[in-house]
Design an enzyme around this catalytic site. Structure first.
Site, PDB file in Angstrom:
ATOM      1  N   LYS A 112     -94.479  16.801  -9.778  1.00 14.06           N
ATOM      2  CA  LYS A 112     -94.327  18.372  -9.111  1.00 14.06           C
ATOM      3  C   LYS A 112     -95.139  18.955  -8.543  1.00 14.06           C
ATOM      4  O   LYS A 112     -94.747  19.596  -7.494  1.00 14.06           O
ATOM      5  CB  LYS A 112     -93.985  19.021 -10.345  1.00 14.06           C
ATOM      6  CG  LYS A 112     -92.752  18.669 -11.219  1.00 14.06           C
ATOM      7  CD  LYS A 112     -92.075  19.385 -12.076  1.00 14.06           C
ATOM      8  CE  LYS A 112     -90.560  18.986 -12.563  1.00 14.06           C
ATOM      9  NZ  LYS A 112     -90.321  19.748 -13.897  1.00 14.06           N
ATOM     10  N   LYS A 192     -83.899   9.239 -11.832  1.00 23.09           N
ATOM     11  CA  LYS A 192     -83.564   9.820 -13.192  1.00 23.09           C
ATOM     12  C   LYS A 192     -82.323  10.831 -12.603  1.00 23.09           C
ATOM     13  O   LYS A 192     -82.383  11.372 -11.633  1.00 23.09           O
ATOM     14  CB  LYS A 192     -84.790  10.944 -13.614  1.00 23.09           C
ATOM     15  CG  LYS A 192     -84.428  11.267 -15.280  1.00 23.09           C
ATOM     16  CD  LYS A 192     -85.822  11.800 -15.674  1.00 23.09           C
ATOM     17  CE  LYS A 192     -85.880  13.219 -14.874  1.00 23.09           C
ATOM     18  NZ  LYS A 192     -86.955  13.901 -15.614  1.00 23.09           N
ATOM     19  N   LYS A 195     -81.216  17.849 -12.388  1.00 20.64           N
ATOM     20  CA  LYS A 195     -80.650  19.089 -11.393  1.00 20.64           C
ATOM     21  C   LYS A 195     -80.611  19.251 -10.020  1.00 20.64           C
ATOM     22  O   LYS A 195     -80.211  19.616  -9.288  1.00 20.64           O
ATOM     23  CB  LYS A 195     -80.801  20.369 -12.252  1.00 20.64           C
ATOM     24  CG  LYS A 195     -80.505  20.400 -13.733  1.00 20.64           C
ATOM     25  CD  LYS A 195     -81.276  21.568 -14.507  1.00 20.64           C
ATOM     26  CE  LYS A 195     -80.883  21.490 -15.934  1.00 20.64           C
ATOM     27  NZ  LYS A 195     -81.936  22.174 -16.819  1.00 20.64           N
TER      28      LYS A 195
HETATM   29  P1  TYM Z   1     -85.731  19.741 -19.082  1.00 21.07           P
HETATM   30  O1  TYM Z   1     -85.041  21.283 -18.845  1.00 21.07           O
HETATM   31  O2  TYM Z   1     -85.804  18.780 -17.769  1.00 21.07           O
HETATM   32  O3  TYM Z   1     -84.454  18.705 -19.883  1.00 21.07           O
HETATM   33  C1  TYM Z   1     -83.870  19.318 -21.094  1.00 21.07           C
HETATM   34  C2  TYM Z   1     -83.881  18.006 -22.068  1.00 21.07           C
HETATM   35  O4  TYM Z   1     -82.893  17.308 -21.335  1.00 21.07           O
HETATM   36  C3  TYM Z   1     -83.550  15.828 -21.270  1.00 21.07           C
HETATM   37  N1  TYM Z   1     -83.253  15.174 -20.016  1.00 21.07           N
HETATM   38  C4  TYM Z   1     -82.768  13.899 -19.844  1.00 21.07           C
HETATM   39  N2  TYM Z   1     -82.305  13.063 -20.812  1.00 21.07           N
HETATM   40  C5  TYM Z   1     -81.574  11.860 -20.448  1.00 21.07           C
HETATM   41  N3  TYM Z   1     -81.713  11.708 -19.120  1.00 21.07           N
HETATM   42  C6  TYM Z   1     -81.904  12.342 -18.089  1.00 21.07           C
HETATM   43  N4  TYM Z   1     -81.421  12.028 -16.778  1.00 21.07           N
HETATM   44  C7  TYM Z   1     -82.614  13.636 -18.569  1.00 21.07           C
HETATM   45  N5  TYM Z   1     -82.723  14.748 -17.592  1.00 21.07           N
HETATM   46  C8  TYM Z   1     -83.259  15.892 -18.661  1.00 21.07           C
HETATM   47  C9  TYM Z   1     -85.095  16.154 -21.184  1.00 21.07           C
HETATM   48  O5  TYM Z   1     -85.891  15.172 -21.744  1.00 21.07           O
HETATM   49  C10 TYM Z   1     -84.979  17.382 -22.428  1.00 21.07           C
HETATM   50  O6  TYM Z   1     -85.205  16.908 -23.444  1.00 21.07           O
HETATM   51  N6  TYM Z   1     -90.327  20.398 -20.634  1.00 21.07           N
HETATM   52  C11 TYM Z   1     -88.819  20.477 -20.942  1.00 21.07           C
HETATM   53  C12 TYM Z   1     -88.455  21.580 -21.561  1.00 21.07           C
HETATM   54  C13 TYM Z   1     -89.337  22.110 -22.634  1.00 21.07           C
HETATM   55  C14 TYM Z   1     -89.413  21.426 -24.114  1.00 21.07           C
HETATM   56  C15 TYM Z   1     -90.296  22.339 -24.937  1.00 21.07           C
HETATM   57  C16 TYM Z   1     -88.610  20.303 -24.418  1.00 21.07           C
HETATM   58  C17 TYM Z   1     -90.196  23.086 -22.580  1.00 21.07           C
HETATM   59  N7  TYM Z   1     -90.748  23.061 -23.904  1.00 21.07           N
HETATM   60  C18 TYM Z   1     -90.586  21.943 -26.299  1.00 21.07           C
HETATM   61  C19 TYM Z   1     -88.756  20.213 -25.909  1.00 21.07           C
HETATM   62  C20 TYM Z   1     -89.878  20.814 -26.607  1.00 21.07           C
HETATM   63  C21 TYM Z   1     -88.093  20.271 -19.693  1.00 21.07           C
HETATM   64  O7  TYM Z   1     -88.359  20.264 -18.684  1.00 21.07           O
HETATM   65  O8  TYM Z   1     -86.710  19.541 -20.051  1.00 21.07           O
END
Ligand code: TYM
Length: 324
Positions: A112, A192, A195
């Site tokens: 990023k 992957k 969004k």
């Molecule tokens: P984020 O918002 O990118 O994604 C939310 C959740 O979706 C999962 N995910 C996926 N799983 C499978 N295949 C994919 N292509 C895919 N894209 C996204 C992510 O693994 C996630 O579980 N940093 C985190 C948000 C966060 C968080 C936390 C998560 C902030 N604090 C504390 C757990 C605990 C994030 O950016 O997820």
């Protein structure tokens, strides 16, 4: 009783990767005997410097999807991170238990920081994530595969805090579904599903129409072998479709592969697309039916519960640190 925490960024529409990699498992966990916190992590989204109207809309939409996804609200609290200032407060405290070098080694930081430029929010992002998890003393964190490194860091931070100031935090475990933990783009199966993908035809959004879902699957990139076999390295496109099917139907990858082995690619793509349409249909329907009143009631009640839990942890942390 175990405590579960997980989060999702409100940075655009919820997609199939979010649903199968994370939210689906949140729904399952919410049927167990646990206390669950599911958070819309809007402070994390600020690292992408979003447009204010887009962010505001995304927060509301994501909240509605979580409610519509079927999470059992009897034992689960759904809330927005920025409404609980304890997250940012604990993040500062925990930053003293994390090395700069560790943050610089995070894969997501490296990826990023090149596209957004490098500000310190991108660097310290995982500390805020650790504070999300630890503020409710979570034992289990259901996430997709891409969050593994951040979870490891959270465990290290918790261990260091505990060894300096006493056993305040449980050491949280990551939990991952048996399939769907890393869904790939339908158009570029080496990347992957996300969004912010360059090619939106590679991402299935929760509110895509049936026609659009069928179209996206029909144009998904596969290979020229016409053999339906799970082999992520050599056949990433076909393996991704098998993975999607297995995650939705809760079947083993091997069984899913067998089920389709005599089909042509075209027929296989349509079968998976229809499974996705059927999976998304009730979520979309409930999403449309939710009224502003329903949402406001849930938000108010849930925020109070999250507040209580966070305040309790902060009291213990302050006492341990001698700043009470
Ligand atoms: P984020 O918002 O990118 O994604 C939310 C959740 O979706 C999962 N995910 C996926 N799983 C499978 N295949 C994919 N292509 C895919 N894209 C996204 C992510 O693994 C996630 O579980 N940093 C985190 C948000 C966060 C968080 C936390 C998560 C902030 N604090 C504390 C757990 C605990 C994030 O950016 O997820």
């Amino acid at each position: 009783m175990k405590t579960v925490f997980s989060g999702i960024q409100p940075s655009g529409l919820v997609h199939l990767g979010n649903l199968l990699g994370a939210i689906n498992n949140w729904v399952k966990l919410s049927e167990e005997n646990s206390k669950n916190y599911f958070c819309i992590v809007d402070l994390h989204s600020l690292t992408g410097l979003p447009n204010k109207d887009d962010l505001n809309k995304s927060i509301g939409d994501t909240l509605k999807v979580l409610i519509a996804s079927g999470i059992n609200l009897d034992n689960s609290v759904i809330y927005t991170q920025s409404k609980l200032q304890e997250h940012a407060y604990l993040s500062w405290i925990l930053s003293n238990f994390c090395q700069v070098g560790e943050l610089q080694r995070m894969t997501q930081f490296k990826e990023k920081s090149s596209s957004f430029g490098t500000h310190s929010g991108l660097l310290t992002y995982p500390i805020l994530m650790a504070s999300d998890i630890l503020i409710h003393k979570a034992n289990e964190v259901p996430v997709g595969d891409d969050q593994t490194q951040h979870l490891e860091l959270t465990r290290n931070i918790a261990e260091r805090f505990n060894s300096n100031y006493g056993e305040i935090f449980p050491i949280p475990e990551k939990s991952i579904g048996k399939s769907g933990a890393r869904l790939m783009s339908l158009r570029h199966p080496e990347n992957k599903m996300s969004k912010s993908s360059d090619d939106i035809n590679g991402t299935i959004y929760f509110n895509d129409s049936k026609e659009s879902i069928l179209k996206k699957f029909k144009s998904s990139v596969t290979d020229s072998e016409n053999i339906i076999k799970y082999d992520p390295e050599l056949k990433p496109g076909i393996s991704n479709l098998i993975e999607i099917y297995a995650a939705i139907t809760d079947r083993e990858i091997k069984d899913s592969e067998k089920e389709f082995q005599n089909l042509q690619y075209g027929e296989f793509k349509i079968a998976v697309a229809e499974t996705v349409v059927d999976y998304l249909e009730p979520i979309k329907k409930k999403y449309e039916e939710l009224t502003t009143n329903d949402i406001e009631d849930i938000v108010e009640k849930n925020l109070n519960l999250a507040q209580e839990s966070a305040a309790k942890t902060i009291m213990e942390v302050e006492e341990a640190l001698g700043i009470n």
